[in-house]
Scaffold this active site. Structure first.
Site, short mmCIF file in Angstrom:
data_model
loop_
_atom_site.label_atom_id
_atom_site.label_comp_id
_atom_site.label_asym_id
_atom_site.label_seq_id
_atom_site.Cartn_x
_atom_site.Cartn_y
_atom_site.Cartn_z
CD GLU A 50 -2.67 1.28 2.51
OE1 GLU A 50 -2.63 0.38 3.36
OE2 GLU A 50 -3.34 2.32 2.63
NE ARG A 300 4.48 -7.28 9.99
CZ ARG A 300 3.83 -6.57 9.08
NH1 ARG A 300 2.80 -7.09 8.46
NH2 ARG A 300 4.20 -5.34 8.78
CE LYS A 310 3.72 -0.10 4.02
NZ LYS A 310 2.51 -0.11 3.31
P1 ATP Z 1 3.08 -2.18 7.27
O1 ATP Z 1 2.47 -2.55 8.58
O2 ATP Z 1 4.54 -1.98 7.34
O3 ATP Z 1 2.34 -1.11 6.55
P2 ATP Z 1 1.70 -3.96 5.60
O4 ATP Z 1 1.60 -5.43 5.80
O5 ATP Z 1 0.50 -3.14 5.80
O6 ATP Z 1 2.92 -3.50 6.44
P3 ATP Z 1 1.84 -3.60 2.80
O7 ATP Z 1 2.40 -2.41 2.17
O8 ATP Z 1 0.39 -3.81 2.69
O9 ATP Z 1 2.36 -3.60 4.26
O10 ATP Z 1 2.63 -4.92 2.38
C1 ATP Z 1 2.92 -5.42 1.13
C2 ATP Z 1 3.36 -6.84 1.32
O11 ATP Z 1 4.52 -6.90 2.14
C3 ATP Z 1 2.28 -7.64 2.03
O12 ATP Z 1 2.13 -8.87 1.39
C4 ATP Z 1 2.82 -7.82 3.42
O13 ATP Z 1 2.37 -9.02 3.99
C5 ATP Z 1 4.34 -7.81 3.19
N1 ATP Z 1 5.04 -7.36 4.38
C6 ATP Z 1 4.86 -6.21 5.05
N2 ATP Z 1 5.65 -6.17 6.14
C7 ATP Z 1 6.36 -7.33 6.15
C8 ATP Z 1 7.34 -7.91 7.02
N3 ATP Z 1 7.77 -7.28 8.11
N4 ATP Z 1 7.84 -9.11 6.70
C9 ATP Z 1 7.44 -9.75 5.60
N5 ATP Z 1 6.51 -9.29 4.74
C10 ATP Z 1 5.98 -8.09 5.01
MG MG Z 2 -0.84 -1.93 5.48
#
Ligand code: ATP
Ligand code: MG
Length: 692
Positions: A50, A300, A310
């Site tokens: 996102e 994760r 984020k």
């Molecule tokens: P954040 O909480 O950092 O915003 P998110 O899961 O909302 O993380 P997205 O931008 O939606 O982040 O993630 C894109 C992809 O990256 C998703 O498939 C998510 O599962 C993966 N991802 C995000 N953070 C991690 C992490 N710490 N380890 C592995 N994969 C991750």
């Molecule tokens: Mg997110």
């Protein structure tokens, strides 16, 4: 043509689906055939961040999985591997063009080549049409419940489902008085009414928050994500990619699976916190009779001494705890890049970490080790004085006159282990600069470097530096008058110190330490920031030979992040920040330390602070244990009279010792007495167990 989807074995182990979910996840033979005919042997994954912040190293793990590891696990030939890079952009409030650009830049920098770049928002029209289809099918309805009502509804459904699960009466009391909180007053409204209202929502005839489109799912499910999810909400915010055309936006759950299906994704890989979203994912595609990709969850990436979210990283930026998303202390891809971490280091690290469902916190030192191994063979060496002391070599002229070539120039191999990296020269001058840490006034037997009593060797020149006079400015050592002992019988020095000649370049060196004091920042993470996460040496001097690689006038050249090994200090990179004052761009060379040569003092210092915190925690635990011990000596009948937790709170008790009145004389309510009875029952059990 095969229509089977093989599984990603190591992730699949806990991927058992509940019976109903299994049914929803099942592709019909027609759907499988159609999918196979379209994909023609191609296997497709997607990476869907996102754009609500910058990518961090957790995303690098996800990219490594989606662009490489998953295919390797599946045994997909290279030519059949495809990965879509999708902006999952359904929340215009949090998203921006800056984030959109940064995501693309970081993905490309890491070397991943997507099959194509897509935006969830490009499907807004299709998603809208599919929502209308669900209304027609009686599987979606427009709901006018307020946020509070929906929360109460969810709470009620949760309590009912837990009661059912343990065989208790599901008829629990509603948390707020409302005629039709569960299943809700709008659930069984006519299709025409819902079509009309949804159209009105789209046309902007209703206020934000007044109506939502909800999916008619299952309030009896054990999974709260099945409680009639909101598929659409009204938002009068223009979209950073789709522009101004929409005032209703689909939410994540509704959008995600549909986009996966539309893009012909075979494997939809996400992180474990999305596991409970798998059921609605399959339900939506089942309800629309669309192709269902296989969903897998992996753990994760959690990394010690930092936060990988984020939302939290944005807070650090907004609160100015760091200088932006690309601050070298940030675990973002741009921060790591600025700190000197190359794509090889990051991708090797992610590959080493692998992808499983095991939840763990990876040691920061793992990343440091990969960095050291990678940089050891590729960086060229240079000497630097972090906090310089001027040294005048008083017998320099005499030595120079006697030296055969009239000078004091030495050819130094750029890498001691790899001659192919070439060499550079260093020239000893009458005035040199040494690091203040290499000189000490007191002669401590454990200090092997230069003191007024003890000579030290100087690197590349065979002689011993002997200090004959110390010039101070107040308490600070300002200058040393020395001579170089080159006599045959000179003592063998215990250490050789590094030095920089008089034409050394003034620069700034930034040394980094962990961003947090705690290896696993807690909920109070903002209080656990390391106040010494950055140390700036603003008057450092570096050997002029670095200029052969760093042209002061050509900032663009530095974009390649020129890396050096500063002898005895670690690996450094030229800072390419152009937004921070006193940066390279303004003519002052700035170096960021990527990683020390080995675990260094700064890290140990954090360990000391940690040790102190641990001591405090242990003490707290000890006193809590002592309080528990005391509690266990109190007879249940005296609990509310003498236990520190209750003592003085009540003024009257019944025959059993249960309080009836508060200290101020107010009579206790029935529920308050019930709660105390429960507390006492617990105490009775523990008391009996301890004193049996
Ligand atoms: P954040 O909480 O950092 O915003 P998110 O899961 O909302 O993380 P997205 O931008 O939606 O982040 O993630 C894109 C992809 O990256 C998703 O498939 C998510 O599962 C993966 N991802 C995000 N953070 C991690 C992490 N710490 N380890 C592995 N994969 C991750
Ligand atoms: Mg997110």
């Amino acid at each position: 043509m095969t229509t089977e989807q093989p599984s990603i074995a190591t992730i699949a182990t806990s991927n058992a689906l509940a019976a109903r979910e299994l049914e929803w996840a099942q592709n019909s033979p027609e759907l499988l055939l159609e999918h196979a005919a379209i994909n023609c042997g191609i296997v497709r994954t997607r990476f869907p961040p996102e754009p609500n912040g910058y990518l961090h190293i957790g995303h690098a793990k996800s990219m490594n999985m989606n662009f490489r590891l998953a295919f390797e696990k599946l045994g997909v030939p290279e030519e059949n591997r495809r990965t879509i890079f999708r902006y999952d952009d359904t929340n215009p409030d949090a998203e921006s063009a800056e984030y959109i650009d940064s995501l693309r830049r970081d993905l490309e920098w890491l070397g991943w080549e997507p099959e194509r770049t897509t935006y969830s928002s490009d499907n807004f029209q299709t998603l809208y049409e599919l929502a209308v289809k669900l209304i027609h099918k009686g599987l979606a309805y427009v709901c006018d419940m307020t946020k509070a009502e929906m929360e109460a509804q969810r709470d009620l459904a949760k309590r009912r489902s837990s009661a059912l699960a343990v065989g208790e009466d599901p008829d629990v009391e509603a948390p707020i008085p409302s005629a039709d909180i569960l299943p809700g007053r709008n659930r069984d409204t006519p299709v025409e009414r819902n079509l009309k209202l949804f159209e009105e929502m789209k046309l902007g005839l209703h206020d934000e928050g007044s109506l939502t489109l909800r999916l008619k799912m299952d309030f009896e499910s054990a999974n709260p994500n099945m409680y009639d999810l909101v598929a659409y909400r009204i938002k009068y915010t223009p979209h950073p990619h789709a522009g101004k055309g929409w005032c209703i936006y689909p939410n994540y759950d509704f959008t995600h699976g549909i986009c996966d299906s539309l893009e012909r994704i075979d494997y939809s890989i996400c992180t474990l916190e999305f596991e409970t979203r798998r059921e609605p994912y399959y339900w939506i595609l089942w309800a629309l009779d669309m192709f269902r990709p296989k969903v897998y969850e992996m753990s994760r990436l959690n990394l010690e001494y930092t936060v990988l979210s984020k939302r939290r990283l944005l807070k650090l930026v907004d609160a100015h705890h760091v200088r932006g998303w690309s601050d070298p202390r940030m675990p973002t891809i741009s921060g790591l890049r600025r700190r000197g971490y190359t794509k090889e280091i990051i991708n090797t690290f992610c590959n080493d970490v692998g992808a499983t469902r095991a939840m763990n916190v990876v040691q920061m030192d793992k990343l440091f080790q990969v960095a050291r191994q990678t940089l050891a063979d590729t960086t060229r060496r240079a000497m630097v004085a972090l906090d310089p002391i001027k040294v005048v070599i008083c017998n320099f002229a005499e030595l120079a006159a006697n030296s055969r070539d009239g000078g004091m120039t030495f050819d130094v191999q750029n890498s001691p282990t790899d001659a192919s990296l070439g060499s550079h020269t260093v020239t000893l001058t009458e005035i040199i600069y040494i690091n203040s840490e290499d000189f000490q006034l007191d002669s401590n037997p454990n200090f092997y470097r230069l003191t007024p009593e003890k000579p030290a060797g100087i690197k590349y020149h065979g002689g011993n530096l002997v200090c004959s006079e110390v010039i101070k400015d107040g308490m600070k050592v300002k200058e040393l008058k020395c001579h170089l002992d080159v006599s045959e019988g000179r003592p063998k020095p215990k250490a050789h110190i590094t030095w920089v000649p008089s034409d050394g370049i003034l620069c700034e060196v930034r040394i980094y330490n962990h961003l947090f004091l705690e290896p696993e920042p807690s909920d109070r993470w903002e209080e656990e920031l390391n106040p010494e996460s950055e140390t700036v040496h603003s008057n450092a001097i570096v050997d002029p030979s670095v200029l052969s690689l760093v042209d002061k006038k050509d900032v663009d050249k530095w974009k390649s992040n020129q890396a050096f090994q500063f002898e005895r200090l670690g690996y450094f990179v030229v800072d390419v920040d152009t937004s921070f004052d006193s940066t390279t761009k303004e003519g002052k060379l700035v170096f960021n330390r990527t990683v020390s040569l080995k675990e260094d003092k700064a890290v140990k210092k954090v360990s000391n602070i940690e040790a102190e915190q641990k001591r405090k925690r242990d003490e707290q635990q000890r006193s809590a244990a002592a309080a528990r011990d005391i509690l266990m000596t109190i007879e249940p009948g005296d609990l509310f009279k003498v236990a520190p937790e209750y003592k003085g709170k009540y003024s009257a008790f019944d025959d059993t010792g249960l309080p009836t009145h508060l200290a101020d004389g107010t009579e206790l309510t029935k529920s308050a007495r019930k709660k105390l009875e429960k507390d006492r029952a617990k105490h009775v059990k523990k008391f009996a167990k301890t004193n049996q």
